[in-house]
Design a protein around this motif. Structure first.
Motif, PDB file in Angstrom:
ATOM      1  N   TYR A  66      27.111 -94.492  17.190  1.00 51.16           N
ATOM      2  CA  TYR A  66      26.848 -94.470  15.758  1.00 51.16           C
ATOM      3  C   TYR A  66      27.586 -95.581  15.020  1.00 51.16           C
ATOM      4  CZ  TYR A  66      31.372 -92.070  15.575  1.00 51.16           C
ATOM      5  OH  TYR A  66      32.687 -91.745  15.714  1.00 51.16           O
ATOM      6  N   VAL A 251      32.226 -79.016  17.266  1.00 48.11           N
ATOM      7  CA  VAL A 251      32.708 -80.006  18.224  1.00 48.11           C
ATOM      8  C   VAL A 251      33.021 -81.285  17.470  1.00 48.11           C
ATOM      9  CG1 VAL A 251      32.333 -81.114  20.418  1.00 48.11           C
ATOM     10  CG2 VAL A 251      31.180 -78.966  19.930  1.00 48.11           C
ATOM     11  N   CYS A 252      34.295 -81.543  17.377  1.00 45.38           N
ATOM     12  CA  CYS A 252      34.771 -82.610  16.503  1.00 45.38           C
ATOM     13  C   CYS A 252      35.230 -83.800  17.313  1.00 45.38           C
ATOM     14  CB  CYS A 252      35.931 -82.060  15.696  1.00 45.38           C
ATOM     15  SG  CYS A 252      36.758 -83.277  14.685  1.00 45.38           S
ATOM     16  N   GLY A 253      35.915 -83.511  18.430  1.00 44.36           N
ATOM     17  CA  GLY A 253      36.720 -84.576  18.977  1.00 44.36           C
ATOM     18  C   GLY A 253      36.489 -84.968  20.403  1.00 44.36           C
ATOM     19  N   VAL A 255      34.536 -86.898  21.465  1.00 44.45           N
ATOM     20  CA  VAL A 255      34.242 -88.325  21.456  1.00 44.45           C
ATOM     21  C   VAL A 255      35.489 -89.134  21.790  1.00 44.45           C
ATOM     22  CG1 VAL A 255      34.665 -88.666  18.967  1.00 44.45           C
ATOM     23  CG2 VAL A 255      33.038 -90.127  20.173  1.00 44.45           C
ATOM     24  N   GLN A 280      28.079 -77.063  17.713  1.00 45.55           N
ATOM     25  CA  GLN A 280      27.490 -78.163  16.951  1.00 45.55           C
ATOM     26  C   GLN A 280      28.447 -79.332  16.820  1.00 45.55           C
ATOM     27  OE1 GLN A 280      25.590 -76.823  13.376  1.00 45.55           O
ATOM     28  NE2 GLN A 280      24.847 -78.850  12.835  1.00 45.55           N
ATOM     29  N   GLY A 281      27.958 -80.506  17.183  1.00 46.92           N
ATOM     30  CA  GLY A 281      28.710 -81.724  16.947  1.00 46.92           C
ATOM     31  C   GLY A 281      28.437 -82.198  15.526  1.00 46.92           C
ATOM     32  N   PHE A 282      29.398 -82.890  14.954  1.00 47.40           N
ATOM     33  CA  PHE A 282      29.186 -83.348  13.573  1.00 47.40           C
ATOM     34  C   PHE A 282      30.041 -84.575  13.304  1.00 47.40           C
ATOM     35  CE2 PHE A 282      33.158 -82.214  11.431  1.00 47.40           C
ATOM     36  CZ  PHE A 282      33.765 -81.453  12.421  1.00 47.40           C
ATOM     37  N   LEU A 283      29.639 -85.300  12.295  1.00 51.96           N
ATOM     38  CA  LEU A 283      30.432 -86.426  11.796  1.00 51.96           C
ATOM     39  C   LEU A 283      30.571 -86.237  10.292  1.00 51.96           C
ATOM     40  CD1 LEU A 283      28.752 -89.463  13.618  1.00 51.96           C
ATOM     41  CD2 LEU A 283      30.905 -88.345  14.223  1.00 51.96           C
ATOM     42  N   SER A 285      30.709 -88.296   8.076  1.00 49.72           N
ATOM     43  CA  SER A 285      29.929 -89.247   7.278  1.00 49.72           C
ATOM     44  C   SER A 285      28.540 -88.734   6.891  1.00 49.72           C
ATOM     45  CB  SER A 285      29.806 -90.574   8.040  1.00 49.72           C
ATOM     46  OG  SER A 285      29.414 -90.331   9.383  1.00 49.72           O
ATOM     47  N   ASP A 286      28.095 -87.656   7.551  1.00 47.09           N
ATOM     48  CA  ASP A 286      26.807 -87.067   7.157  1.00 47.09           C
ATOM     49  C   ASP A 286      26.919 -86.199   5.909  1.00 47.09           C
ATOM     50  OD1 ASP A 286      25.391 -88.177   9.264  1.00 47.09           O
ATOM     51  OD2 ASP A 286      25.635 -86.444  10.576  1.00 47.09           O
TER      52      ASP A 286
ATOM     53  N   ILE B 245      19.587 -88.346  17.242  1.00 47.95           N
ATOM     54  CA  ILE B 245      20.565 -87.900  16.251  1.00 47.95           C
ATOM     55  C   ILE B 245      20.013 -86.671  15.523  1.00 47.95           C
ATOM     56  CG2 ILE B 245      21.591 -88.569  14.028  1.00 47.95           C
ATOM     57  CD1 ILE B 245      22.099 -91.311  15.292  1.00 47.95           C
ATOM     58  N   HIS B 246      20.891 -85.702  15.330  1.00 47.34           N
ATOM     59  CA  HIS B 246      20.533 -84.420  14.720  1.00 47.34           C
ATOM     60  C   HIS B 246      19.546 -83.610  15.569  1.00 47.34           C
ATOM     61  CE1 HIS B 246      22.020 -86.421  10.854  1.00 47.34           C
ATOM     62  NE2 HIS B 246      22.912 -85.528  11.210  1.00 47.34           N
ATOM     63  N   TYR B 270      29.762 -84.392  25.598  1.00 47.35           N
ATOM     64  CA  TYR B 270      30.356 -85.247  24.567  1.00 47.35           C
ATOM     65  C   TYR B 270      29.292 -85.831  23.643  1.00 47.35           C
ATOM     66  CZ  TYR B 270      28.691 -89.168  27.331  1.00 47.35           C
ATOM     67  OH  TYR B 270      27.876 -90.039  27.995  1.00 47.35           O
ATOM     68  N   VAL B 272      27.179 -84.449  21.993  1.00 48.72           N
ATOM     69  CA  VAL B 272      26.901 -83.652  20.795  1.00 48.72           C
ATOM     70  C   VAL B 272      27.605 -84.208  19.563  1.00 48.72           C
ATOM     71  CG1 VAL B 272      26.503 -81.538  22.148  1.00 48.72           C
ATOM     72  CG2 VAL B 272      28.713 -81.861  21.010  1.00 48.72           C
ATOM     73  N   VAL B 273      28.714 -84.931  19.744  1.00 51.07           N
ATOM     74  CA  VAL B 273      29.426 -85.432  18.564  1.00 51.07           C
ATOM     75  C   VAL B 273      28.717 -86.644  17.945  1.00 51.07           C
ATOM     76  CG1 VAL B 273      31.599 -86.198  17.581  1.00 51.07           C
ATOM     77  CG2 VAL B 273      31.609 -84.489  19.393  1.00 51.07           C
ATOM     78  N   PRO B 274      28.616 -87.770  18.667  1.00 53.82           N
ATOM     79  CA  PRO B 274      27.979 -88.922  17.999  1.00 53.82           C
ATOM     80  C   PRO B 274      26.530 -88.638  17.595  1.00 53.82           C
ATOM     81  CG  PRO B 274      28.356 -89.357  20.350  1.00 53.82           C
ATOM     82  CD  PRO B 274      29.116 -88.100  20.009  1.00 53.82           C
ATOM     83  N   ARG B 276      25.433 -85.651  16.758  1.00 56.37           N
ATOM     84  CA  ARG B 276      25.419 -84.481  15.856  1.00 56.37           C
ATOM     85  C   ARG B 276      24.395 -83.442  16.336  1.00 56.37           C
ATOM     86  NH1 ARG B 276      25.307 -90.010  13.968  1.00 56.37           N
ATOM     87  NH2 ARG B 276      25.192 -89.910  11.678  1.00 56.37           N
ATOM     88  N   ILE B 277      24.498 -83.082  17.589  1.00 57.66           N
ATOM     89  CA  ILE B 277      23.542 -82.139  18.175  1.00 57.66           C
ATOM     90  C   ILE B 277      23.968 -80.707  17.895  1.00 57.66           C
ATOM     91  CG2 ILE B 277      22.654 -81.259  20.380  1.00 57.66           C
ATOM     92  CD1 ILE B 277      22.958 -84.192  21.425  1.00 57.66           C
ATOM     93  N   LYS B 278      22.998 -79.891  17.563  1.00 60.59           N
ATOM     94  CA  LYS B 278      23.235 -78.450  17.481  1.00 60.59           C
ATOM     95  C   LYS B 278      22.672 -77.810  18.741  1.00 60.59           C
ATOM     96  CE  LYS B 278      20.715 -75.295  15.368  1.00 60.59           C
ATOM     97  NZ  LYS B 278      20.058 -74.343  14.433  1.00 60.59           N
ATOM     98  N   MET B 279      23.505 -77.044  19.407  1.00 58.82           N
ATOM     99  CA  MET B 279      23.118 -76.380  20.644  1.00 58.82           C
ATOM    100  C   MET B 279      23.343 -74.907  20.406  1.00 58.82           C
ATOM    101  SD  MET B 279      24.657 -77.632  24.200  1.00 58.82           S
ATOM    102  CE  MET B 279      24.146 -76.854  25.707  1.00 58.82           C
TER     103      MET B 279
END
Lengths: 343, 343
Positions: A66, A251-253, A255, A280-283, A285-286, B245-246, B270, B272-274, B276-279
């Motif tokens: 990203y 899931v934050c970190g 990466v 759920q992964g997230f950033l 910046s979204d 993404i997403h 990993y 899932v973070v960059p 931003r995946i929801k599982m």
């Protein structure tokens, strides 16, 4: 305007594994302390620079993420707080303080203001906090906790890397929200901070636990509703076994660790079905539209003494590489910042 | 009322690994074809029984799941369609057809109606479809696709075990919703059905792909928005690399495989973070309020010829153990059902 020396920390070469101090180098450039007419840019004196785990991803020669990789021999980029010395941009005037993406150098000429904001100096809030509590890591904690975890009062919250830049705020937000918060960290000193300074209900040193599943069962006899994951790997695997039905994992970190993360893989993902877990992964910046409410919420609670923040401040630009590298072995205690100049 | 022989399939012993035919046994009991007065129960002649992967979890001696284990020497329980012969329950009358949890035997005395409903015979819909298209697997597809995946028109949808009881409907719902659907399955015959009967845009045999990541890149050059995961393991790992993404991953079926699922673990979480995946794991039973709308939507589309359904029907109660065991090596083509009696 004078042309002066501009010390810089540059990326020496792309890395594969864990960053080493020798992957970066000091370089002395020259810079005119002036924003060229017509450039729309402004010249900043960098005061504080932020060491964040995500930056490791930019040290790899990988363009599919990203955010693009750093450029070898060029200064490392990252979040910083600086003071405007000269400006060709009507929105930024000499004397303004800014927080946003800048370079690891004494002075930066900034063209791109998309990830930058002006900050109001406030005697009650150290300027460097705009890199942590009130910056990207704090906002990451806020977004992850409220937007991804949908917390309810009374829920059981587990935070890994809990004394880190993000984790320490997650635990405090959880407590303010009426949740039960337990943190894991990698030293007795950090565990002590979690319990005695940051207000976690309980904390443990994962390095002293031979069986992480058993440790989580001890601290969460009822199971975990929310796991704020800053680390992935074995702690995530153990958390999966201890999640409650309809649990949420932000899931934050991972990466930050992914090139060395658990080579054995994650084995307990099957738990997400019978337990109906959302992961759920997230950033952050979204979610930038939430930034103002974040700033208001956290500033207010900080000024009322309901939130505290621990910083690990290293002095001098030349301390940057070691401070950054230290993140990956957990040397920092709290948010890692580099002080380049006090004003 | 007569007392008759009642042939049964019982669990012989708790299992550890993959179920074998010898883990089950035929037994001949006796039953009075009468619902005892005051019992509130009713007596059912079982017509069709359902073989579902989740049942494997009930064959293990593990009490911590969302559903208790079977009782050794007692008939296996599962979804079935039956006809009421006698009743002490005012809501169920002789001649009624029911769909719900019953026993693997010719006749069952049913006390618990919490997972049972009456069905209206309809010449256009085979009774056995209430175990698949209009039963738990169909509803699982519906809930997973609409509630967990939040599909948008034009999105790229990948379904594993795509010709199975759940997968075949997911793909068809995706097509009806205006998505692009690709399925994976374990034989050429199944791939052919996916493309030529079930309306998937593309399909592939995962057993013929040495590199699953490359296969997914071929079928999804733009990446995957929605992955409906019925299998976990290596296909999930490859899908993670190819999510957009997403992206959203509905985890439906790892439960069926978890005691043998990929011993190497999942390595690409990993992502899932960059990205931003929801599982999200889910169980259809959490969404029973949506059952009527599901039934209406799928029945309507089925009657209009816009949805088809493939069943694998084995004749005779004694065919049950082999049919069930066959699920785990992919022997079934479509929804596996056992016909105990036609009426």
């Amino acid at each position: 305007m004078a042309t002066v020396e501009n010390r810089q920390v540059v990326l020496e070469r792309y890395i594969e594994g864990v960053p080493k101090v020798t992957d970066m180098a000091m370089k002395i450039g020259k810079i005119e302390l002036k924003a060229p007419k017509g450039s729309g840019a402004f010249l900043v004196k960098n005061l504080y620079l932020s060491c964040d785990p995500y930056m490791r991803g930019r040290m790899r020669d990988f363009h599919g993420s990203y955010i693009p990789p750093f450029v070898p021999s060029q200064p490392i980029e990252g979040f910083g707080v600086g003071k405007v010395l000269d400006s060709d941009n009507p929105d930024f005037k000499p004397g303004d303080f800014i927080s946003g993406i800048t370079g690891w150098e004494e002075y930066s000429l900034i063209h791109n203001t998309s990830q930058l904001r002006k900050i109001q100096p406030d005697d009650a809030i150290p300027l460097s906090y705009h890199l942590g509590l009130l910056g990207m890591p704090g906002f990451t904690a806020y977004v992850g906790f409220y937007e991804i975890c949908s917390p309810k009062k009374g829920e059981y919250v587990f935070v890994s890397a809990a004394s880190g830049a993000v984790g320490q705020l997650v635990g405090q937000l959880a407590k303010l929200h009426g949740c039960y918060a337990v943190g894991s960290a990698g030293s007795r000193q950090k565990v002590d901070l979690l319990k005695n300074k940051l207000g976690f209900d309980e904390a443990f040193n994962y390095k002293e636990e031979a069986d992480l599943d058993a440790a989580l069962k001890r601290y969460f006899p009822e199971g975990i509703d929310i796991y704020f994951d800053n680390v992935g790997g074995e702690i995530l695997d153990a958390a999966l076994l201890n999640m409650r039905i309809h649990g949420r994992i932000a899931v934050c970190g991972m990466v930050s660790l992914h090139s060395i993360s658990d080579p054995k893989g994650i084995h307990n993902l099957y738990c997400v079905v019978p337990k109906r877990i959302k992961m759920q992964g997230f950033l952050q910046s979204d979610y930038l539209d939430k930034f103002p409410e974040f700033l208001e919420h956290v500033t207010k609670n900080f000024k009322e003494g309901k939130i505290v923040y621990i910083e690990d401040m290293n002095d001098g630009l030349e301390s940057g590489p070691a401070a950054f590298v230290g993140l990956f072995s957990g040397q920092n205690i709290g948010k890692q910042v580099i002080c380049v100049a006090r004003d």
